[in-house]
Design a protein around this motif. Structure first.
Motif, PDB file in Angstrom:
ATOM      1  N   LEU A  16       0.826  -1.206   0.000  1.00 26.39           N
ATOM      2  CA  LEU A  16       0.000   0.000   0.000  1.00 26.39           C
ATOM      3  C   LEU A  16       0.867   1.264   0.000  1.00 26.39           C
ATOM      4  CD1 LEU A  16      -2.832  -1.034   2.490  1.00 26.39           C
ATOM      5  CD2 LEU A  16      -2.958  -0.907  -0.007  1.00 26.39           C
ATOM      6  N   LEU A  17       1.898   1.238   0.838  1.00 27.34           N
ATOM      7  CA  LEU A  17       2.791   2.387   0.876  1.00 27.34           C
ATOM      8  C   LEU A  17       3.507   2.582  -0.457  1.00 27.34           C
ATOM      9  CD1 LEU A  17       4.125   4.644   2.513  1.00 27.34           C
ATOM     10  CD2 LEU A  17       5.852   2.976   3.263  1.00 27.34           C
ATOM     11  N   PHE A  18       3.931   1.441  -1.016  1.00 23.38           N
ATOM     12  CA  PHE A  18       4.625   1.511  -2.304  1.00 23.38           C
ATOM     13  C   PHE A  18       3.701   2.041  -3.392  1.00 23.38           C
ATOM     14  CE2 PHE A  18       5.819  -0.569  -6.327  1.00 23.38           C
ATOM     15  CZ  PHE A  18       7.093  -0.063  -6.485  1.00 23.38           C
ATOM     16  N   LEU A  19       2.459   1.528  -3.401  1.00 26.62           N
ATOM     17  CA  LEU A  19       1.499   1.991  -4.411  1.00 26.62           C
ATOM     18  C   LEU A  19       1.180   3.468  -4.223  1.00 26.62           C
ATOM     19  CD1 LEU A  19      -0.995  -1.023  -4.593  1.00 26.62           C
ATOM     20  CD2 LEU A  19       0.722  -0.356  -6.287  1.00 26.62           C
ATOM     21  N   TYR A  20       1.057   3.858  -2.953  1.00 27.02           N
ATOM     22  CA  TYR A  20       0.760   5.275  -2.702  1.00 27.02           C
ATOM     23  C   TYR A  20       1.902   6.160  -3.189  1.00 27.02           C
ATOM     24  CZ  TYR A  20       0.180   9.629  -0.141  1.00 27.02           C
ATOM     25  OH  TYR A  20       0.076  10.969   0.194  1.00 27.02           O
ATOM     26  N   LEU A  21       3.141   5.790  -2.842  1.00 25.60           N
ATOM     27  CA  LEU A  21       4.282   6.591  -3.260  1.00 25.60           C
ATOM     28  C   LEU A  21       4.440   6.598  -4.770  1.00 25.60           C
ATOM     29  CD1 LEU A  21       6.908   5.556  -0.536  1.00 25.60           C
ATOM     30  CD2 LEU A  21       5.597   7.687  -0.678  1.00 25.60           C
ATOM     31  N   ILE A  22       4.287   5.395  -5.365  1.00 24.03           N
ATOM     32  CA  ILE A  22       4.427   5.309  -6.825  1.00 24.03           C
ATOM     33  C   ILE A  22       3.344   6.120  -7.519  1.00 24.03           C
ATOM     34  CG2 ILE A  22       4.223   3.724  -8.779  1.00 24.03           C
ATOM     35  CD1 ILE A  22       6.941   3.682  -7.460  1.00 24.03           C
ATOM     36  N   SER A  23       2.097   5.968  -7.000  1.00 27.99           N
ATOM     37  CA  SER A  23       0.999   6.703  -7.642  1.00 27.99           C
ATOM     38  C   SER A  23       1.196   8.217  -7.507  1.00 27.99           C
ATOM     39  CB  SER A  23      -0.334   6.283  -7.024  1.00 27.99           C
ATOM     40  OG  SER A  23      -0.380   6.619  -5.652  1.00 27.99           O
ATOM     41  N   SER A  24       1.677   8.644  -6.320  1.00 27.51           N
ATOM     42  CA  SER A  24       1.918  10.074  -6.128  1.00 27.51           C
ATOM     43  C   SER A  24       3.004  10.575  -7.068  1.00 27.51           C
ATOM     44  CB  SER A  24       2.310  10.344  -4.675  1.00 27.51           C
ATOM     45  OG  SER A  24       1.263   9.958  -3.795  1.00 27.51           O
ATOM     46  N   ILE A  25       4.093   9.812  -7.140  1.00 29.93           N
ATOM     47  CA  ILE A  25       5.201  10.226  -8.004  1.00 29.93           C
ATOM     48  C   ILE A  25       4.776  10.238  -9.470  1.00 29.93           C
ATOM     49  CG2 ILE A  25       7.495   9.571  -8.817  1.00 29.93           C
ATOM     50  CD1 ILE A  25       8.032   8.490  -5.992  1.00 29.93           C
ATOM     51  N   LEU A  26       4.084   9.126  -9.850  1.00 27.41           N
ATOM     52  CA  LEU A  26       3.662   9.040 -11.253  1.00 27.41           C
ATOM     53  C   LEU A  26       2.623  10.102 -11.568  1.00 27.41           C
ATOM     54  CD1 LEU A  26       3.450   5.176 -11.784  1.00 27.41           C
ATOM     55  CD2 LEU A  26       5.246   6.736 -12.558  1.00 27.41           C
ATOM     56  N   GLN A  27       1.707  10.344 -10.610  1.00 26.87           N
ATOM     57  CA  GLN A  27       0.681  11.359 -10.825  1.00 26.87           C
ATOM     58  C   GLN A  27       1.319  12.733 -11.018  1.00 26.87           C
ATOM     59  OE1 GLN A  27      -2.502  10.382 -10.919  1.00 26.87           O
ATOM     60  NE2 GLN A  27      -3.502  12.340 -11.226  1.00 26.87           N
ATOM     61  N   ARG A  28       2.288  13.003 -10.138  1.00 30.21           N
ATOM     62  CA  ARG A  28       2.956  14.302 -10.235  1.00 30.21           C
ATOM     63  C   ARG A  28       3.745  14.413 -11.534  1.00 30.21           C
ATOM     64  NH1 ARG A  28       5.110  14.020  -5.825  1.00 30.21           N
ATOM     65  NH2 ARG A  28       7.206  13.318  -6.393  1.00 30.21           N
ATOM     66  N   GLN A  29       4.453  13.320 -11.857  1.00 26.53           N
ATOM     67  CA  GLN A  29       5.215  13.356 -13.102  1.00 26.53           C
ATOM     68  C   GLN A  29       4.297  13.466 -14.322  1.00 26.53           C
ATOM     69  OE1 GLN A  29       7.704   9.890 -13.080  1.00 26.53           O
ATOM     70  NE2 GLN A  29       9.254  10.840 -11.733  1.00 26.53           N
ATOM     71  N   ALA A  30       3.138  12.750 -14.257  1.00 22.17           N
ATOM     72  CA  ALA A  30       2.204  12.821 -15.390  1.00 22.17           C
ATOM     73  C   ALA A  30       1.642  14.227 -15.547  1.00 22.17           C
ATOM     74  CB  ALA A  30       1.084  11.808 -15.177  1.00 22.17           C
ATOM     75  N   ILE A  31       1.294  14.844 -14.391  1.00 25.02           N
ATOM     76  CA  ILE A  31       0.745  16.195 -14.458  1.00 25.02           C
ATOM     77  C   ILE A  31       1.800  17.174 -14.976  1.00 25.02           C
ATOM     78  CG2 ILE A  31      -0.118  18.090 -13.051  1.00 25.02           C
ATOM     79  CD1 ILE A  31      -1.547  16.020 -11.334  1.00 25.02           C
ATOM     80  N   GLU A  32       3.049  16.974 -14.473  1.00 31.65           N
ATOM     81  CA  GLU A  32       4.101  17.862 -14.952  1.00 31.65           C
ATOM     82  C   GLU A  32       4.342  17.674 -16.445  1.00 31.65           C
ATOM     83  OE1 GLU A  32       7.455  17.021 -12.558  1.00 31.65           O
ATOM     84  OE2 GLU A  32       6.691  18.040 -10.756  1.00 31.65           O
ATOM     85  N   GLN A  33       4.343  16.386 -16.839  1.00 31.74           N
ATOM     86  CA  GLN A  33       4.550  16.123 -18.264  1.00 31.74           C
ATOM     87  C   GLN A  33       3.422  16.694 -19.100  1.00 31.74           C
ATOM     88  OE1 GLN A  33       7.284  14.661 -19.631  1.00 31.74           O
ATOM     89  NE2 GLN A  33       6.418  15.115 -21.628  1.00 31.74           N
ATOM     90  N   GLN A  34       2.174  16.445 -18.645  1.00 28.65           N
ATOM     91  CA  GLN A  34       1.027  16.964 -19.392  1.00 28.65           C
ATOM     92  C   GLN A  34       0.999  18.502 -19.352  1.00 28.65           C
ATOM     93  OE1 GLN A  34      -1.314  15.307 -21.174  1.00 28.65           O
ATOM     94  NE2 GLN A  34      -0.236  13.349 -20.802  1.00 28.65           N
ATOM     95  N   GLY A  35       1.462  19.059 -18.187  1.00 29.59           N
ATOM     96  CA  GLY A  35       1.528  20.525 -18.091  1.00 29.59           C
ATOM     97  C   GLY A  35       2.515  21.107 -19.084  1.00 29.59           C
ATOM     98  N   GLU A  36       3.647  20.452 -19.235  1.00 32.13           N
ATOM     99  CA  GLU A  36       4.635  20.917 -20.195  1.00 32.13           C
ATOM    100  C   GLU A  36       4.081  20.833 -21.618  1.00 32.13           C
ATOM    101  OE1 GLU A  36       8.129  18.644 -19.553  1.00 32.13           O
ATOM    102  OE2 GLU A  36       8.600  19.561 -17.594  1.00 32.13           O
TER     103      GLU A  36
END
Length: 590
Positions: free
Chosen positions: A21-41
């Protein structure tokens, strides 16, 4: 062990789930942030591209052309397009009616542009659409650098992270499968570890109850198998040691049970914990039924109880010779020995009783024997000496006195010689130095020979002597010893039977023994003297015995000869009515 296994599996599963659960939460947060940053760019790139493609001169002359040009652009891109005037009024929006929108000059992305940022970005919930949107805005200026308005692109944040959600779902499914596989392997490993440990536990439990037959035969990891082999070696050593202990205990028990000394163990609380058969025999009590009871309840001798009590109180060795009066009088040597442990503390007391009644009796018999021998020898020696002195003093001149005195001297010296011979023979018998010639002997023949030897005495007293053979009895014995037995018994019967009396010798047999009975109707033996009649030098009527020429050793010799031939003799007599001696001798010599 099953509970331990369940705890291990539960703990491992909890750790895996929490870690997942912790791993999924961290991965999802990181991926979500990276996806938003990528999509923002990407959104910013689209914004710059769109801004460069629009004709600012048209917007400056006629803002109505904004709708037309932006509509054409909206057909190409899916993002929400908004054009805002320098005053904050929404001139164009692809998702909402411009009339319904409030002033956007205070929007964070617009404020960032006004503050000098080339592109202002922000994500928030849209007040017009209610969606969580990512905004990117830039200024739109003419050729002279004058601000015409603000161009803004926005995109749904959920759409920006949609690919991330799919990836997270796939990763979550993979993690669940991984957890299940890990649980299966963990279950296998814990079972492979717990089952041997459970077996070891069972073996140790059986070792605790002194069952040393169980062995570890499981197969697990090397370290666990080595522990199991160590337990096997321990079980074998304990088994060997227990066998030795049991063997020693058995030997000790047999030794104690076959001792001629009475043994009783009394613990520190004064309770009887062990006895042997000789102890029961000496004290005349069944102490086996009193094990666990106090020695004061089990014993009846006050002297013995006092000695044990003193040993327990003083914690010291006690030794005393005492007399037990119950159930019969016995002289015993008592030793009470304290048993100490390694800390020098008393844990038990061993009571040792040695029955010395027979020893004291033999000492008395020996003392009486010496006294009797001295007395018996003194009489003939005194007579010989006295008559010899009389003759030397002048009686030699009187021929009649000389002859009479010489006859007396001869008689006393003969009696003295017989006494010495009997003493020497009895001594040899007692020391088992008499070696006879064992042969087949018919008892009737020996009895007839004895009758011929004694016929003069028998005829002189006119005694009737009958030898009756109920059945021809042949036995293995030394002929001379049997002859001496019969001579002594029949000779005594002749001596103590009055004139014209009768003597009967009866010969019979049982399956394994010859039975010889010598009866007479003579003087008989009083009851109080019958138990001592076979003692050396014991006489019922001493004066009559001496006058008859007896040495007082005849019946003692008879008893020894019979017992040396594994036989026995009994007496049945009544005073003034006669006596009957019965002899049992084995037919086969051992």
């Amino acid at each position: 062990m099953k509970q331990l296994r369940a705890r291990i599996l539960g703990f491992f599963m909890l750790v895996l789930v929490l870690f997942t659960l912790l791993f999924l939460y961290l991965i999802s947060s990181i991926l979500q942030r990276q996806a938003i940053e990528q999509q923002g760019e990407d959104l910013q790139s689209q914004l710059l591209t769109l801004s460069s493609q629009l004709d600012a001169t048209q917007f400056e002359d006629d803002l109505d052309l904004v709708d037309l040009q932006l509509d054409q652009t909206a057909e190409v891109i899916t993002e929400r397009i908004t054009f805002i005037s320098p005053e904050g009024e929404v001139i164009y929006d692809t998702r909402a009616q411009e009339e319904t929108l409030e002033n956007h000059l205070d929007r964070p992305e617009i404020q960032q542009v006004l503050e000098g940022e080339s592109i202002g970005t922000f994500n928030r919930t849209s007040e017009s659409t209610g969606e969580v949107l990512y905004y990117a805005a830039t200024d739109f200026v003419n050729a002279e650098g004058e601000l015409i308005g603000f161009l803004r692109l926005s995109k749904n944040v959920e759409e920006m992270g949609g690919l991330t959600d799919q990836f997270i779902q796939t990763l979550a499914l993979f993690m669940v499968i991984s957890i299940l596989v890990a649980l299966l392997f963990t279950n296998y490993w814990t079972k492979r570890i717990s089952d041997p440990i459970e077996k070891m536990k069972q073996i140790t439990e059986r070792l605790r109850i002194q069952d040393y037959s169980s062995r570890y035969r499981e197969h697990s990891y090397k370290e666990i198998d080595e522990l199991g082999l160590a337990i096997n070696h321990l079980a074998m050593n304990l088994d060997y040691q227990m066998q030795e202990i049991n063997q020693n205990q058995t030997q000790l028990k047999e030794l104690v049970n076959h001792l001629v000394i009475g043994v009783m163990v009394v613990d520190n609380y004064g309770n009887i914990s062990m006895v042997n058969p000789v102890m029961n025999e000496i004290v005349g009590e069944d102490l086996y039924g009193k094990i666990g009871m106090s020695y004061e309840e089990g014993l009846h001798s006050t002297a013995l109880i006092d000695l044990i009590t003193r040993a327990i109180q003083e914690r010291s060795l006690q030794n005393k010779e005492t007399t037990l009066l119950y159930p019969e009088e016995k002289v015993v040597d008592v030793n009470v020995v304290p048993i100490l442990n390694q800390s020098k503390e008393t844990i038990n007391h061993i009571v040792l009783l040695y029955d010395i009644t027979e020893i004291r009796r033999l000492e008395k018999v020996r003392t009486d024997f010496v006294a009797n021998v001295s007395h018996e020898l003194r009489t003939p020696i005194t007579a010989v000496k006295g008559f010899a002195e009389t003759l030397l003093d002048g009686a030699l001149e009187d021929e009649e006195v000389l002859v009479e005195f010489l006859k007396i001297i001869h008689k006393e010296s003969t009696r003295l010689d017989l006494m010495v011979q009997d003493i020497l023979q009895l001594s040899r018998l007692e020391q088992h130095k008499v070696r006879g010639v064992i042969q087949d002997v018919r008892i009737k023949d020996v009895a007839d020979e004895v009758r011929n030897i004694l016929h003069q005495k028998v005829d002189l007293k006119q005694i009737t002597l009958n030898v009756v053979e109920k059945e021809a009895v042949v036995m293995e014995i030394d002929r001379d010893q049997l002859k001496q037995i019969l001579i002594n018994l029949i000779g005594n019967a002749v001596t103590y039977t009055p004139n014209k009396g009768w003597i009967g010798v009866t010969i019979d047999r049982t399956d394994h023994e010859a039975v010889i009975t010598v009866s007479d109707n003579g003087l008989g033996i009083p009851k109080e003297s019958q138990s001592r009649i076979f003692e050396r030098f014991y006489r019922v009527d001493k004066a009559r015995s001496r006058n008859a020429g007896g040495t007082g050793l005849g019946l003692a010799i008879v008893k020894w000869l019979i017992e040396n031939n594994q036989g026995r003799i009994t007496l049945d007599s009544e005073e003034n009515k006669g006596s009957t001696f019965t002899i049992w001798l084995p037919l086969k010599h051992e």
